[in-house]
Structure formats: structure tokens, C-alpha cells
Scaffold this motif. Structure first.
Motif, PDB file in Angstrom:
ATOM      1  N   LEU A 207       0.812  -1.211   0.000  1.00  0.00           N
ATOM      2  CA  LEU A 207       0.000   0.000   0.000  1.00  0.00           C
ATOM      3  C   LEU A 207       0.849   1.268   0.000  1.00  0.00           C
ATOM      4  O   LEU A 207       0.534   2.250  -0.660  1.00  0.00           O
ATOM      5  N   VAL A 208       1.948   1.246   0.767  1.00  0.00           N
ATOM      6  CA  VAL A 208       2.802   2.431   0.861  1.00  0.00           C
ATOM      7  C   VAL A 208       3.414   2.751  -0.496  1.00  0.00           C
ATOM      8  O   VAL A 208       3.440   3.913  -0.928  1.00  0.00           O
ATOM      9  N   ALA A 209       3.913   1.717  -1.195  1.00  0.00           N
ATOM     10  CA  ALA A 209       4.500   1.938  -2.519  1.00  0.00           C
ATOM     11  C   ALA A 209       3.458   2.483  -3.485  1.00  0.00           C
ATOM     12  O   ALA A 209       3.733   3.386  -4.289  1.00  0.00           O
ATOM     13  N   ARG A 210       2.275   1.933  -3.405  1.00  0.00           N
ATOM     14  CA  ARG A 210       1.209   2.401  -4.292  1.00  0.00           C
ATOM     15  C   ARG A 210       0.854   3.853  -4.003  1.00  0.00           C
ATOM     16  O   ARG A 210       0.643   4.641  -4.929  1.00  0.00           O
ATOM     17  N   ARG A 211       0.804   4.225  -2.757  1.00  0.00           N
ATOM     18  CA  ARG A 211       0.481   5.593  -2.391  1.00  0.00           C
ATOM     19  C   ARG A 211       1.508   6.566  -2.962  1.00  0.00           C
ATOM     20  O   ARG A 211       1.169   7.654  -3.450  1.00  0.00           O
ATOM     21  N   LEU A 212       2.781   6.187  -2.922  1.00  0.00           N
ATOM     22  CA  LEU A 212       3.837   7.048  -3.443  1.00  0.00           C
ATOM     23  C   LEU A 212       3.689   7.248  -4.952  1.00  0.00           C
ATOM     24  O   LEU A 212       3.867   8.351  -5.466  1.00  0.00           O
ATOM     25  N   VAL A 213       3.329   6.169  -5.655  1.00  0.00           N
ATOM     26  CA  VAL A 213       3.190   6.260  -7.113  1.00  0.00           C
ATOM     27  C   VAL A 213       1.994   7.127  -7.496  1.00  0.00           C
ATOM     28  O   VAL A 213       2.085   8.010  -8.362  1.00  0.00           O
ATOM     29  N   THR A 214       0.861   6.904  -6.853  1.00  0.00           N
ATOM     30  CA  THR A 214      -0.357   7.638  -7.224  1.00  0.00           C
ATOM     31  C   THR A 214      -0.360   9.072  -6.703  1.00  0.00           C
ATOM     32  O   THR A 214      -1.196   9.883  -7.120  1.00  0.00           O
ATOM     33  N   LEU A 215       0.568   9.402  -5.821  1.00  0.00           N
ATOM     34  CA  LEU A 215       0.673  10.770  -5.325  1.00  0.00           C
ATOM     35  C   LEU A 215       1.264  11.696  -6.389  1.00  0.00           C
ATOM     36  O   LEU A 215       0.956  12.895  -6.424  1.00  0.00           O
ATOM     37  N   VAL A 216       2.091  11.131  -7.259  1.00  0.00           N
ATOM     38  CA  VAL A 216       2.808  11.942  -8.249  1.00  0.00           C
ATOM     39  C   VAL A 216       1.872  12.721  -9.172  1.00  0.00           C
ATOM     40  O   VAL A 216       2.055  13.932  -9.361  1.00  0.00           O
ATOM     41  N   PRO A 217       0.841  12.088  -9.808  1.00  0.00           N
ATOM     42  CA  PRO A 217      -0.024  12.870 -10.709  1.00  0.00           C
ATOM     43  C   PRO A 217      -0.692  14.056 -10.028  1.00  0.00           C
ATOM     44  O   PRO A 217      -0.805  15.139 -10.632  1.00  0.00           O
ATOM     45  N   ALA A 218      -1.134  13.878  -8.789  1.00  0.00           N
ATOM     46  CA  ALA A 218      -1.784  14.986  -8.079  1.00  0.00           C
ATOM     47  C   ALA A 218      -0.803  16.134  -7.845  1.00  0.00           C
ATOM     48  O   ALA A 218      -1.155  17.312  -8.013  1.00  0.00           O
ATOM     49  N   LEU A 219       0.429  15.802  -7.466  1.00  0.00           N
ATOM     50  CA  LEU A 219       1.433  16.845  -7.232  1.00  0.00           C
ATOM     51  C   LEU A 219       1.781  17.568  -8.531  1.00  0.00           C
ATOM     52  O   LEU A 219       1.999  18.788  -8.530  1.00  0.00           O
ATOM     53  N   VAL A 220       1.834  16.831  -9.629  1.00  0.00           N
ATOM     54  CA  VAL A 220       2.118  17.457 -10.927  1.00  0.00           C
ATOM     55  C   VAL A 220       1.011  18.444 -11.295  1.00  0.00           C
ATOM     56  O   VAL A 220       1.277  19.569 -11.743  1.00  0.00           O
ATOM     57  N   ILE A 221      -0.237  18.037 -11.102  1.00  0.00           N
ATOM     58  CA  ILE A 221      -1.374  18.917 -11.416  1.00  0.00           C
ATOM     59  C   ILE A 221      -1.311  20.192 -10.587  1.00  0.00           C
ATOM     60  O   ILE A 221      -1.538  21.303 -11.095  1.00  0.00           O
ATOM     61  N   LEU A 222      -0.979  20.049  -9.312  1.00  0.00           N
ATOM     62  CA  LEU A 222      -0.878  21.219  -8.448  1.00  0.00           C
ATOM     63  C   LEU A 222       0.315  22.087  -8.835  1.00  0.00           C
ATOM     64  O   LEU A 222       0.242  23.322  -8.781  1.00  0.00           O
ATOM     65  N   ALA A 223       1.408  21.447  -9.239  1.00  0.00           N
ATOM     66  CA  ALA A 223       2.627  22.187  -9.553  1.00  0.00           C
ATOM     67  C   ALA A 223       2.493  23.020 -10.821  1.00  0.00           C
ATOM     68  O   ALA A 223       3.064  24.114 -10.917  1.00  0.00           O
ATOM     69  N   ILE A 224       1.743  22.510 -11.813  1.00  0.00           N
ATOM     70  CA  ILE A 224       1.641  23.243 -13.083  1.00  0.00           C
ATOM     71  C   ILE A 224       0.536  24.296 -13.053  1.00  0.00           C
ATOM     72  O   ILE A 224       0.317  24.983 -14.047  1.00  0.00           O
ATOM     73  N   GLY A 225      -0.142  24.404 -11.930  1.00  0.00           N
ATOM     74  CA  GLY A 225      -1.085  25.496 -11.760  1.00  0.00           C
ATOM     75  C   GLY A 225      -2.486  25.274 -12.268  1.00  0.00           C
ATOM     76  O   GLY A 225      -3.228  26.241 -12.497  1.00  0.00           O
ATOM     77  N   VAL A 226      -2.900  24.014 -12.448  1.00  0.00           N
ATOM     78  CA  VAL A 226      -4.278  23.734 -12.844  1.00  0.00           C
ATOM     79  C   VAL A 226      -5.218  24.159 -11.705  1.00  0.00           C
ATOM     80  O   VAL A 226      -4.929  23.936 -10.534  1.00  0.00           O
ATOM     81  N   ASP A 227      -6.321  24.804 -12.073  1.00  0.00           N
ATOM     82  CA  ASP A 227      -7.288  25.229 -11.060  1.00  0.00           C
ATOM     83  C   ASP A 227      -7.762  24.026 -10.252  1.00  0.00           C
ATOM     84  O   ASP A 227      -8.262  23.047 -10.834  1.00  0.00           O
ATOM     85  N   PRO A 228      -7.614  24.037  -8.923  1.00  0.00           N
ATOM     86  CA  PRO A 228      -7.964  22.857  -8.106  1.00  0.00           C
ATOM     87  C   PRO A 228      -9.418  22.427  -8.251  1.00  0.00           C
ATOM     88  O   PRO A 228      -9.705  21.226  -8.336  1.00  0.00           O
ATOM     89  N   THR A 229     -10.344  23.385  -8.267  1.00  0.00           N
ATOM     90  CA  THR A 229     -11.757  23.012  -8.387  1.00  0.00           C
ATOM     91  C   THR A 229     -12.036  22.386  -9.745  1.00  0.00           C
ATOM     92  O   THR A 229     -12.795  21.410  -9.850  1.00  0.00           O
TER      93      THR A 229
END
Length: 419
Positions: free
Chosen positions: A331-353
Motif C-alpha cells: 500500500l505504501v508503494a502504491r500511495r507514493l506512485v499515485t501521489l505523483v499525478p496529483a502533485l504534478v497537477i498542483l505544480a503546473i497550476g491547474v485550477d484545483p476546483t
């Protein structure tokens, strides 16, 4: 009091405690009904259309009760999750992989929504930049998953139930401070729409309410708690199913009440207020109209929602892979992998809503793939034996499936055609 009455009271008390021990899996799965996507959809519906879509929240919750009960029943009776059941019944390796791919995309979309919701909440509460807030949300969810994998199901359930209590307080407080119009609430129970946008929001509410990963997760959670068909708990299967109905009823009642409170809070206080089509705008409007306490509790509820639901989403994703591909990823490894897309979306400035809304569109694709097989397999004697669905239950499941698939089809059509 005579000794016989004392013994009878003690037996009743022990029986009540043992039944209470059975409660919990539905609360964990029910967190999916209190995630940031639900918050965004219900707040927007209330702010834009007032009490018009109250009926959608109510109907969605009734359907959710049936769907979650069928999922839990499958896990209890067969000792298998829905992904495991389908993994055994889909003979073609390519068929299993194709099914896994769509289910995996749904689970990842869920993870993205929950992390973004947690990041927005930390930004509202403490001014934490969105990327760092998303990372913090991921770290906390990692801790919860470690608790689940090492401490077992029960401690994990206790933590999630605690977060559910925080969510309930955070979102319900404002309704008591500024009560809605009772007559308007009753009027909102009449099914109707007002234009294309109201249909779109109704579909969004249902898409955010009945999530595919909650269906997959609940069957696995029930299996993990009652793996041996009830012998571990000292209960027979029928009694387990009765307790599960209570578990689902309580969990869905809480989830439905909180979702309704979110919509009513917006309908009573934010209707027509500009800028409330985003979580940040709704928070600012609540602070201006109802005071800092209501706005702060709203943000706290959103944070608890993101933390709790992202852990359940990762659990569901791991179960999907194990059940369909027979591959067990920590589960921990999976959480690390699936966390990346969310961080990328936040980093490039996509509107959160906007990202939250788009994640609900992805979830809409996955609803028929989870719901239709669930209704089908729980109606089969060769799967559930004497505990298979009664004809009326199957009919209700079919009606719910047709309604949800149709409305989500409308949602997708409106999104992609701009209608």
C-alpha cells in the motif's frame, strides 16, 4: 433484581457489544461519500440553484445504501472482494487487463481528487502552498495506510470514524448557525431540473456520491473483517448480514446528512453570491457572511475529508490490482506512485476546483463497470447460494444501475459537447 434477570441483562449487554464490534467497514467505505468531490459538487449546486437539487442528494443516498450493502454482502458470503470475484470469472487474460486498466484509472482519479482537496484545505487554513499541501496530505495518508497494513482493520476503522466525526462537525455546524428555509427544503424534494446546467450538476452530485472505488473497497473491507464467513467473530452469516445492514444504514445516514448539510449551507447563505463556484470562493463567502468560525470548520472538514478518503482510495486501488492481476503491491508503494499525478497537477497550476470536477468525469466512466457486475454476481446462486439477491432486490439494483448510468452518460455528453 433476581439473578435470572441479572444474567439476562448481562447476556443482552454482551450481545449488544458483540454486534457493535461488527460495525465499521461501511464507515470506512462511506468516506468515499464525503470526499472533496462531494463537497465541491454540493456547494456549487446549493450556491447556483438553491434548494432545487435536494432530491438528487436524497435519491443518491438511497441508491448508495443498496449498492454498498450488496458489495459488503459479496465479501461476507464469498470471502472474496468484487475484483477477486471478477478476476476469477473473466477468463481472458486480456479481458482482465482491460478491466483492470479502467478500474485503475478510476482509482487514480479518486486519489488525485482527495489529495487536491487536502491541499486546498491546508492552503485555506494555514496558507500552505498547494504543492506542499498535497505532499503533506500524501504523507498523512501514508501513515494511515501503514496503520492499516500493520495494525489491522479495526484500528484503521477507528481512525477513519474519528475523521468522519470531524467531517460531520465541520460541514454541519454552519447549518445550525444559519438554518435553511424548511419549506424550501421540502420543495426541493420534488424531482425537477432548471436547464442544462442543473442536469450537469445533478449528474456531478451522483458521480461524486456513488464512486466505483467504494464498491470495490467495501467488499474487500467486509472480507478482511469476516474472512471465515463469521466463525472468527462468533456469528453466523445471516447475523453478520443483519449487522451489516445496520452498519451500512448508519454510515449512509451520516454521509447523506452531511452532504445535505453542505448543499443546504450553500443554498441558504451563498445562493447568487459571485465566486462560490470554487472551494476557495465558497470559503471566502462563508467567512464574510457567517463569520470565521464557520469558514474555519468548513476548511477543517475539507481537510479531514481529503485525509480519510485518500487512504481508502489507495486501499481500493491495491485491491483492484491484486484481485484482477493477482499482483500484490504494498500500500505504501502504491500511495507514493499515485501521489505523483496529483502533485504534478498542483505544480503546473491547474485550477484545483476544475481538477476536482474533471476527476468526477473520469469516475463517471467507471460506474457501470463496477455497478453492473456487482448486481449481476450478487443475483447468482452459484456465487452467493441461499444469500443471493431476492428478485425485488435485483430489480432495485437494475433500476439504480440504469438511472446512474443514464445520468452519467448525460454528464459525459454535456461535458464533451459543451451542451
Amino acid at each position: 433484581m433476581p439473578k435470572t434477570e441479572v444474567r439476562e441483562a448481562a447476556v443482552r449487554g454482551a450481545s449488544t457489544r458483540r454486534v457493535a464490534w461488527l460495525l465499521g467497514p461501511a464507515f470506512v467505505a462511506g468516506v468515499a461519500y464525503l470526499d472533496p468531490g462531494n463537497v465541491a459538487s454540493n456547494m456549487t449546486a446549493g450556491a447556483r440553484f438553491g434548494y432545487l437539487l435536494v432530491w438528487v442528494v436524497v435519491i443518491g443516498n438511497v441508491m448508495a445504501w443498496l449498492i454498498q450493502y450488496l458489495s459488503a454482502k459479496l465479501g461476507i458470503v464469498t470471502g472474496l472482494s468484487l475484483p477477486e470475484t471478477l478476476g476469477r470469472r473473466i477468463r481472458s487474460p486480456w479481458g482482465r487487463r482491460a478491466y483492470w486498466l479502467q478500474a485503475e484509472l478510476v482509482a487514480m482519479a479518486t486519489d488525485i481528487a482527495e489529495v487536491i482537496g487536502g491541499a486546498v484545505a491546508l492552503n485555506l487554513l494555514f496558507g500552505v502552498p498547494l504543492v506542499w499541501g498535497g505532499l503533506a496530505t500524501g504523507v498523512v495518508s501514508l501513515a494511515l495506510l501503514v496503520l492499516q497494513s500493520r495494525g489491522g482493520a479495526r484500528p484503521f476503522e477507528f481512525v477513519v470514524i474519528g475523521l468522519v466525526a470531524i467531517i460531520a462537525i465541520g460541514f454541519a455546524y454552519g447549518v445550525f448557525i444559519a438554518p435553511p428555509d424548511g419549506g424550501a427544503v421540502v420543495g426541493g424534494l420534488l424531482p425537477r431540473f432548471e436547464g442544462t446546467d442543473s442536469v450537469l450538476l445533478a449528474a456531478s452530485i451522483l458521480g461524486a456520491t456513488i464512486m466505483p472505488h467504494a464498491i470495490y473497497a467495501h467488499s474487500a473491507l467486509a472480507r478482511d473483517r469476516f474472512r471465515s464467513g463469521g466463525s472468527d467473530a462468533g456469528f453466523g452469516t445471516r447475523r453478520l448480514l443483519r449487522a451489516t445492514r445496520w452498519d451500512v444504514t448508519i454510515a449512509m445516514a451520516i454521509a447523506g446528512t452531511v452532504n445535505l448539510c453542505i448543499l443546504l449551507l450553500a443554498a441558504a447563505n451563498l445562493a447568487g453570491v459571485p465566486g462560490t463556484d470554487s472551494l476557495e470562493g465558497a470559503h471566502a463567502a462563508l467567512a464574510q457572511n457567517l463569520g470565521g468560525m464557520v469558514a474555519t470548520l468548513f476548511a477543517v472538514g475539507l481537510l479531514a475529508s481529503g485525509l480519510a478518503s485518500t487512504s481508502v482510495g489507495a486501499y481500493a486501488g491495491a485491491e483492484i490490482m491484486h484481485g484482477l492481476l493477482r499482483v500484490r503491491v504494498p500500500l505504501v508503494a502504491r500511495r507514493l506512485v499515485t501521489l505523483v499525478p496529483a502533485l504534478v497537477i498542483l505544480a503546473i497550476g491547474v485550477d484545483p476546483t476544475l481538477a476536482l470536477v474533471l476527476s468526477q468525469v473520469v469516475l463517471s466512466f467507471g460506474i457501470p463497470f463496477a455497478l453492473i457486475p456487482l448486481v449481476a454476481v450478487t443475483a447468482r446462486r452459484d456465487v452467493l447460494g441461499e444469500h443471493r439477491n431476492r428478485p425485488l432486490t435485483t430489480a432495485a439494483g437494475v433500476v439504480a444501475s440504469v438511472f446512474l448510468v443514464t445520468l452519467n452518460g448525460i454528464l459525459l455528453w454535456l461535458v464533451f459537447t459543451g451542451g
